[in-house]
Design an enzyme around this catalytic site. Structure first.
Site, PDB file in Angstrom:
ATOM      1  N   ALA A   2      34.185  38.815  46.926  1.00 46.32           N
ATOM      2  CA  ALA A   2      32.896  38.368  47.485  1.00 46.32           C
ATOM      3  C   ALA A   2      33.126  37.281  48.518  1.00 46.32           C
ATOM      4  O   ALA A   2      32.437  37.220  49.527  1.00 46.32           O
ATOM      5  CB  ALA A   2      31.974  37.884  46.377  1.00 46.32           C
ATOM      6  N   ASP A   3      34.132  36.446  48.299  1.00 44.33           N
ATOM      7  CA  ASP A   3      34.372  35.405  49.308  1.00 44.33           C
ATOM      8  C   ASP A   3      34.871  36.027  50.612  1.00 44.33           C
ATOM      9  O   ASP A   3      34.440  35.654  51.695  1.00 44.33           O
ATOM     10  CB  ASP A   3      35.285  34.274  48.795  1.00 44.33           C
ATOM     11  N   SER A   4      35.730  37.045  50.501  1.00 46.68           N
ATOM     12  CA  SER A   4      36.225  37.686  51.728  1.00 46.68           C
ATOM     13  C   SER A   4      35.102  38.329  52.539  1.00 46.68           C
ATOM     14  O   SER A   4      35.141  38.336  53.767  1.00 46.68           O
ATOM     15  CB  SER A   4      37.280  38.735  51.389  1.00 46.68           C
ATOM     16  N   SER A  13      40.672  36.819  45.416  1.00 42.63           N
ATOM     17  CA  SER A  13      40.617  35.562  46.121  1.00 42.63           C
ATOM     18  C   SER A  13      39.652  34.575  45.504  1.00 42.63           C
ATOM     19  O   SER A  13      39.468  33.507  46.021  1.00 42.63           O
ATOM     20  CB  SER A  13      40.220  35.834  47.561  1.00 42.63           C
TER      21      SER A  13
END
Ligand code: UDP
Ligand code: MG
Length: 431
Positions: free
Chosen positions: A190-192, A430
């Site tokens: 989700a961060d990517s 990540s």
């Protein structure tokens, strides 16, 4: 101008770590910040450890009660971050997980950049990643380096190592209709996905120093789910509190222990949460995908979708790789309760049983819902298929449609990225 930093902390049951991260924020040399603790329904042990910090006026706790069945419906930290982003009041935003600690000058170092370089909108720093065992003893560690300006930060940067200007948020919302993507397929990335959105407007500027340390524990949520597909494969049997249940048509059905005996180890181990999204339905007298005989092995039937499909001959039972230990004896009366389904045979018309593995060229396929679905080895392993994949002839493969591949969630998400843009650094997740 003194810039205010909004720090968003996502928290869920990390009693051994939560105090460290709170302490690391409170002890920052830069003091003009607010901390939004987004707690996702932690047990008391974790909540109690937060209490002493809540006297600080800069800290707000937002508690969420979430039904277990909904916990897997979105990427929880992304959902919580999205909520927090509607509440922040700082010109700068950063993120932290409950198993990470900030170095005490982290905010100071990052704010300095924003104050002196108005053209920079996003900064990131190097991060130390520490793996610990169940006793929290360090087993390995490495540094994720921040040494270049990144036009494509996805898969390079963890969300605890970033700070960006809040003004980017409205641009992102306008373009993408949301801030962070929290659909479950983005579980590991989700961060990517958010970095991709940020990168649309600005590059990530590096700070080479290690400004945070993140801990990876064996219980870490994403670790447990590493190889799970989003849906359990139809027919999967799970154990819960000593009882057995089978997934059929998206529901859980209790089944008797006799169908899961030591001869036929078909119960699989999945994180209990994976099964919680399925509602309970009536028990099954005979589970699906079971071979039965009511006449001592003269005729065999396969129970599929609660109908009985007769095997054309004993050779067909063998061809489809059913072993003696998978064949159960039932009474004639029991068998009569099932309606007759289509026959199972190799020829003249290829008509295979569902939930068997097949091999076509280099790949393994699961035959499920009358389609061939490519399935990857790590999923095969979780779902405990014990037979060898059955080799398909070209005409047999062509006879049925291909279904959606059965892959771990993280792979589904990867399909959305143009990976050629990124120098993959070997990271699997990540967050
Ligand atoms: N998290 C959450 N709700 C959950 C599971 C996890 O808010 O149901 C948060 C957790 O507090 C953490 C982040 O999601 O801040 C990542 O979780 P975790 O550290 O367990 O996973 P990792 O990605 O490190 O494997
Ligand atoms: Mg973690």
């Amino acid at each position: 101008m003194v810039m205010k930093v909004s720090v968003i902390l996502t928290s869920y049951n990390k009693p051994d770590f939560i105090e460290r991260v709170l302490k690391s924020v409170v002890e920052q040399t830069y003091q003009h910040w607010e901390l939004l603790i987004m707690d996702d329904g932690s047990e008391q042990e974790t909540i109690q450890k937060m209490q002493p910090y809540l006297v600080d006026k800069r800290i707000q706790l937002y508690s969420h009660q979430i039904h277990p069945a909904n916990r897997l419906k979105t990427v929880r930290y992304a959902t919580l971050i999205n909520e927090a982003l509607t509440r922040i009041t700082g010109e700068l935003v950063c993120y932290v997980t409950d198993d990470t600690v900030y170095r005490k000058d982290r905010l100071e170092k990052m704010v300095e950049v924003f104050q002196s370089k108005p053209h920079i909108d996003i900064v990131y720093s190097s991060q130390r990643v520490v793996h610990v065992n169940q006793h929290l003893v360090e087993t390995a560690s490495f540094v994720r380096e921040a040494d270049q300006v990144l036009e494509h930060a996805s898969f390079q940067v963890d969300h605890c190592s970033v700070m960006h200007r809040s003004r980017l948020l409205s641009l992102i919302h306008e373009k993408y209709g949301q801030y962070w993507a929290d659909e479950p397929k983005h579980w590991h990335h989700a961060d990517s996905v958010f970095w991709m959105r940020l990168n649309h407007f600005a590059a990530f500027f590096p700070l080479q120093e290690v400004l945070d340390t993140t801990y990876k524990t064996p219980q870490s949520f994403h670790h447990m789910f590493a190889s799970m597909p989003y849906d359990l494969i139809d027919g999967a049997v799970i154990e819960r509190e000593g009882a057995y249940y089978q997934i059929a048509h998206g529901y859980l059905h209790r089944i008797d222990r006799r169908w899961v005996n030591e001869k036929n180890r078909r119960a699989i181990r999945v994180p209990s949460l994976c099964a919680m999204k399925y509602e309970m339905n009536e028990p099954l007298t005979v589970p699906n995908y079971t071979v039965v005989t009511a006449d001592n092995g003269r005729t065999f039937y396969y129970i599929e979708h609660q109908t009985k499909r007769r095997f054309a001959s004993k050779r067909d039972v063998q061809y489809f790789q059913f072993h003696q230990k998978e064949i159960y004896t039932v009474t004639k009366e029991q068998l009569e309760t099932f309606e007759e389904g289509s026959i199972i045979q190799v020829s003249p018309i290829f008509s295979p049983p569902n939930r068997r593995l097949f091999k076509w060229k280099q790949d393994v396929y699961l035959f499920v819902h009358d389609t061939f679905c490519r399935i990857v080895p790590e999923v095969v392993k979780i779902f405990a298929f014990y037979h060898q994949p059955i080799k398909l002839q070209p005409s047999q493969f062509a006879f049925f449609q291909e279904g959606k591949p059965i892959v771990p969630l993280y792979m589904e998400s990867l399909q959305e990225f143009d990976l050629s843009l990124y120098q993959m650094s070997g990271r699997k997740h990540s967050s």
